[in-house]
Every structure is written in structure tokens, then in C-alpha cells.
Design an enzyme around this catalytic site. Sequence first.
Site, mmCIF file in Angstrom:
data_model
loop_
_atom_site.group_PDB
_atom_site.id
_atom_site.type_symbol
_atom_site.label_atom_id
_atom_site.label_comp_id
_atom_site.label_asym_id
_atom_site.label_seq_id
_atom_site.Cartn_x
_atom_site.Cartn_y
_atom_site.Cartn_z
ATOM 1 N N ASP A 67 -80.734 -42.447 -2.046
ATOM 2 C CA ASP A 67 -82.194 -42.337 -2.037
ATOM 3 C C ASP A 67 -82.733 -41.741 -0.738
ATOM 4 O O ASP A 67 -81.993 -41.563 0.229
ATOM 5 C CB ASP A 67 -82.830 -43.721 -2.279
ATOM 6 N N ASN A 135 -85.611 -58.347 -3.423
ATOM 7 C CA ASN A 135 -86.158 -58.472 -4.780
ATOM 8 C C ASN A 135 -85.183 -57.955 -5.842
ATOM 9 O O ASN A 135 -85.548 -57.733 -6.984
ATOM 10 C CB ASN A 135 -87.496 -57.738 -4.882
ATOM 11 N N HIS A 137 -83.575 -55.023 -5.745
ATOM 12 C CA HIS A 137 -83.496 -53.567 -5.942
ATOM 13 C C HIS A 137 -82.148 -53.035 -5.468
ATOM 14 O O HIS A 137 -81.549 -53.568 -4.533
ATOM 15 C CB HIS A 137 -84.683 -52.829 -5.302
ATOM 16 N N GLU A 142 -86.774 -50.363 -8.159
ATOM 17 C CA GLU A 142 -87.526 -51.591 -7.953
ATOM 18 C C GLU A 142 -87.635 -52.393 -9.262
ATOM 19 O O GLU A 142 -87.375 -51.850 -10.347
ATOM 20 C CB GLU A 142 -88.939 -51.237 -7.456
HETATM 21 C C1 GLP Z 1 -83.226 -50.133 1.297
HETATM 22 C C2 GLP Z 1 -82.326 -49.121 0.613
HETATM 23 C C3 GLP Z 1 -81.287 -49.804 -0.233
HETATM 24 C C4 GLP Z 1 -80.619 -50.880 0.572
HETATM 25 C C5 GLP Z 1 -81.626 -51.939 0.920
HETATM 26 C C6 GLP Z 1 -81.030 -53.124 1.672
HETATM 27 O O1 GLP Z 1 -84.324 -50.486 0.542
HETATM 28 N N1 GLP Z 1 -83.039 -48.193 -0.194
HETATM 29 O O2 GLP Z 1 -80.351 -48.842 -0.680
HETATM 30 O O3 GLP Z 1 -79.571 -51.442 -0.171
HETATM 31 O O4 GLP Z 1 -82.602 -51.329 1.736
HETATM 32 O O5 GLP Z 1 -80.936 -52.828 3.027
HETATM 33 P P1 GLP Z 1 -80.164 -53.668 4.089
HETATM 34 O O6 GLP Z 1 -78.723 -53.347 3.900
HETATM 35 O O7 GLP Z 1 -80.666 -53.182 5.407
HETATM 36 O O8 GLP Z 1 -80.481 -55.083 3.853
#
Ligand code: GLP
Length: 243
Positions: A67, A135, A137, A142
Site C-alpha cells: 500500500d 482494527n 486491517h 479497513e
Molecule cells: C499500517 C500499514 C499496514 C500495517 C499496519 C500495522 O496501517 N498499512 O500494512 O500492517 O500499519 O503497523 P505496525 O506494524 O506499525 O503496527
Amino acid sequence: MELIICKDEEAGSKRAYQIIKDTLKKKPNLVLGLATGTSPIKLYKLMIEDNLEGNTTYADVKTFNLDEYIGLAEDHEQSYRYFMNQTLFNHLDILIENTYVPRGVGDSCQNAEEYDEILKYLGPADIQILGIGSNGHIAFNEPGTDFNLTTHITDLTKSTIEDNSRLFNNISEVPTKALTMGISSIMKSKKIILLAFGEKKADAIKKLLSGKITSEFPASILNKHHAAIIICDEKVASKLSIN
Ligand code: GLP
């Protein structure tokens, strides 16, 4: 879905890295699906260290990312392209032209279509690395997102904007839209490794392991994947009833 509980983030990242290394040995032209966020940072360090020591090569590897924020150009410090270059690609012997991240600027609809073409050309990931949002995702899919979507534009939820604001100077700087690979593309991966470390991830992993599949908790679809592995630490595990 397999659950691997490791002592801590370091051990969990090593476990994930071993899977990548073993697969890379068998298939030097690996297609790797990569994630941003803090969860894979230690894994990326291990990839770099081993590569610098000459134990692996990424010369024939191709990668694609999940993304990108809409509105952030490649050279913006919070763009996912910038993060990937700084955190991983610039330190590996990979060809930068073999690394793909959705484009955050320009015509987003066209960027989404082009990214799906790229994914078609690359084929499914041999290994897809994932993190998980509080949440539920995955990538930027989402709650409420149709499981059948491919790359698409999405509005970020309040909780995701809040979670990710820690990396920006101010919450108002966090983009409100993103371009994300869809769940149908993620589910095509041959193997999925979801990394979850720290207490903050415990509730999400508990919900995921309950087995109930609902678009209101996007990661729940992973229960249907034939080779999905969750690698977590003891902080996550301590909140799971299996412990
Ligand atoms: C973002 C990314 C996700 C990622 C998530 C969790 O929203 N788009 O791909 O998995 O954060 O991030 P973290 O690993 O920093 O908790």
C-alpha cells in the site's frame, strides 16, 4: 492457520527470516510481498545483515508492497516507498527496478489499475509479509472492505489515522486516503506470514484466532488461507486463552 509463539520480537523476526531464507535458497527468483509499519523492521534488519555477509542474494528477487498513502510522493519521508528504500532496498543487492510500491501521486484510479497489471505480471507472492492494524486491517483494507476487491482507493478510518499519527509531526498531516492491494490479491499468496509483536496486538490476534470470518475484521479472511502463519511474541500470547 498456524500460530508460532516466540519469546520476543527478535526471536519472532528470526523465525520469519528463516522461512524467507530457506525459500530463497530453493527459489533465487523469489517474489516477495512486503509490508511497512514497525512489525517487519527487525526482519528487514536480518535480511540486510545476512545479505551483507554474503549468505544470500536478492539479485533475482522481485518485491511488491501492499500500500501507499495517497498524496505522498516517493521522496516524502512518510511515504511507504521512502520507508522501504531507507529500511530495506537501499541496503540489499536488489535491483530497485524490481521493487514495486503503489504510486501515491497522480491519477489514483489509473495507479490502481497499473498496480494490478504489475501484480499480474509478477504473479502471486511466494511469501507475503503482513502486519495487522488494531482494527483488524491488513494492508489498508479497513473494516467493511469487500474481500473480492483488488487494488483500490480507500478512506482510512479514524483509528488507523490515530495509530499511524505517531510517525507524523501532527495528526493533521496523516493522509486520509490510501491506495491498497485488495484482499483477493493478498489471498493469492502462496504463503503468508503475519507478524504481531507487543501487547497492543493481542486483542487483534485473539479476534483473528476466534475463527469468525467477517469483513468487519478484514484479517479474519486469513483463516481461509491454506498457508497462513501468525508469528507472535509472548506478550501477544499471554492474552490468548490457549496459554
Ligand atoms: C499500517 C500499514 C499496514 C500495517 C499496519 C500495522 O496501517 N498499512 O500494512 O500492517 O500499519 O503497523 P505496525 O506494524 O506499525 O503496527
